[in-house]
Design an enzyme around this catalytic site. Structure first.
Site, short mmCIF file in Angstrom:
data_model
loop_
_atom_site.label_atom_id
_atom_site.label_comp_id
_atom_site.label_asym_id
_atom_site.label_seq_id
_atom_site.Cartn_x
_atom_site.Cartn_y
_atom_site.Cartn_z
CG ASP A 82 -50.06 94.27 86.30
OD1 ASP A 82 -50.98 94.30 87.13
OD2 ASP A 82 -49.47 95.30 85.89
CG ASP A 112 -46.79 95.46 94.18
OD1 ASP A 112 -48.03 95.43 94.10
OD2 ASP A 112 -46.09 96.33 93.61
CD GLU A 144 -50.98 98.92 90.52
OE1 GLU A 144 -51.03 99.86 91.32
OE2 GLU A 144 -49.91 98.33 90.27
CD GLU A 145 -46.85 97.01 89.76
OE1 GLU A 145 -46.51 98.20 89.78
OE2 GLU A 145 -46.92 96.30 90.77
#
Ligand SMILES: [Zn+2]
Length: 389
Positions: A82, A112, A144-145
């Site tokens: 993600d 990222d 993750e974000e």
């Protein structure tokens, strides 16, 4: 599917809008198709609502030889699929079209962390073509974000064979070897009142007035945390304490209404060995002490544990030798590695690209660093982990 160059694969990955608010199944399915082969086993580990998946790919032979409870040899390569939103008007090119300018590749996730993910996928694919039993695994997470949610869920619910114990998490470190980072916990304190017309305040009860007491108590707790020097604080010289931030206060509905709710959001950066639950207990005690009989709710909104590697591993020493780095390096952001560590993985953070350009418009990856990262991974894998065939 025919093989793609690292850059062409990165271009394909950036082309998927895998912002955390969207399902990641399109990008996950693409990766699974690209890696599918007779010697490989692919797992899609779904979220509870089935909207998203964490992808695990490894060789069949190595999976069959991996038993729970003992260290698994080999190497796991991990990244998140993600990305953060790319809604900023300052983008000078389409964030979902990889675009080269002046030695840089621009696109959301270029650093990222689709850059590393592209390198990892291609190295897995080419290694397994030559060595069908290679002790390699890919672990590609979701969300993750949003606060390492996918890694948390995977660590708590995965009951398949364990992956290789040494794990490389390729967050952008500009090719520095990072073996320690802080954790991050988000808490919400909610106060509830009784709504009333402000002309008849005796019929209601304000939720905002006691919030003032809570803010004072949290400020005192913040000051005492600032003065603490827990274990490992020497590795974080700029901020050697658990930093508490009162990040947001939201309450009330109108100036002429006695407010019936107020929420206070707090973020705390944890040093290695600290847990979100312990910090939650400290906040609860401080707030309860200040409020006396006034009830409140305290919720753990997200929890990303700290990560620390106490001893050198094959992976950390191989990477250090590659970049000629002696000392321990730390970063101030949390990663999926914190959760992986809680279930026994020994992680190193190492990847091309810079966190300084992440989460911003015109995110980019220097082409030379991308290529160098690929060459380092090639050597580390072929020297240490592809010896079985
Ligand atoms: Zn990241």
């Amino acid at each position: 599917m025919t093989s793609l160059t690292d850059r062409a694969l990165l271009e394909r990955l950036v082309g998927f809008d895998s912002t955390s608010r969207n399902s990641n199944r399109p990008i996950a399915d693409f990766v699974c198709d690209y890696l599918d082969s007779p010697s490989v086993v692919i797992h899609q580990h779904p979220s509870d609502d089935g909207e998203k998946v964490t992808v695990i790919v490894r060789t069949k032979d190595h999976e069959a030889a991996s038993t729970p409870g003992t260290p698994v040899p080999g190497l796991s390569l991990s990244g998140h699929l993600d990305v953060v939103p790319a809604d900023e008007p300052e983008w000078t090119s389409d964030p979902f079209v990889l675009t080269e300018r002046e030695g840089m590749l621009y696109g959301r996730g270029a650093s990222d962390m689709k850059g590393f993910v592209a390198l990892a996928i291609n190295r897995f694919r080419s290694t397994v073509q030559d060595h069908p039993s290679a002790p390699l695994a890919l672990l590609l997470t979701r969300d993750e974000e949003l606060g390492t949610i996918g890694a948390h869920h995977w660590a708590k619910t995965w009951n398949g064979a364990p992956l290789p114990t040494d794990m490389l998490v390729g967050e952008p470190t500009e090719l520095r070897v990072v073996t320690m980072h802080k954790g991050f916990v988000q808490l919400r304190i909610t106060l509830t009142g009784i709504p009333a017309h402000s002309g008849y305040p005796h019929l209601g009860k304000s939720a905002i007035e006691p919030a003032g007491t809570v803010l004072i108590a949290l400020t005192e707790l913040r000051r005492s945390l600032d003065a603490e020097r827990p274990d490992y604080s020497e590795h974080f010289p700029a901020v050697p304490y658990p930093a508490l931030n009162i990040g947001r206060v939201h309450g009330g509905s109108a100036v002429n209404v006695v407010p019936d709710h107020c929420a206070i959001d707090v973020g705390i950066r944890l040093l290695p060995t600290m847990t979100g639950d312990q910090m939650c207990d400290r906040v609860r005690a401080a707030v309860a002490d200040a409020l006396g009989d006034t009830p409140f709710a305290l919720d753990l909104i997200s929890d990303s544990p700290p990560m620390w590697l106490d001893a050198e591993t094959d992976l950390s020493s191989a990477l250090r030798a590659e970049v000629q780095q002696q000392e321990t390096e730390t970063v101030s952001y949390a990663t999926d590695a914190g959760w992986f560590q809680t279930v026994g993985y020994r992680c190193v953070i190492f990847g091309p690209g810079s966190i300084a350009v992440a989460h911003k418009p015109n995110e980019r990856m220097p082409i030379d660093q991308f290529e160098r990262g690929g060459a380092i991974l090639d050597r580390v894998i072929s020297q240490r982990y592809a010896m079985t065939s």
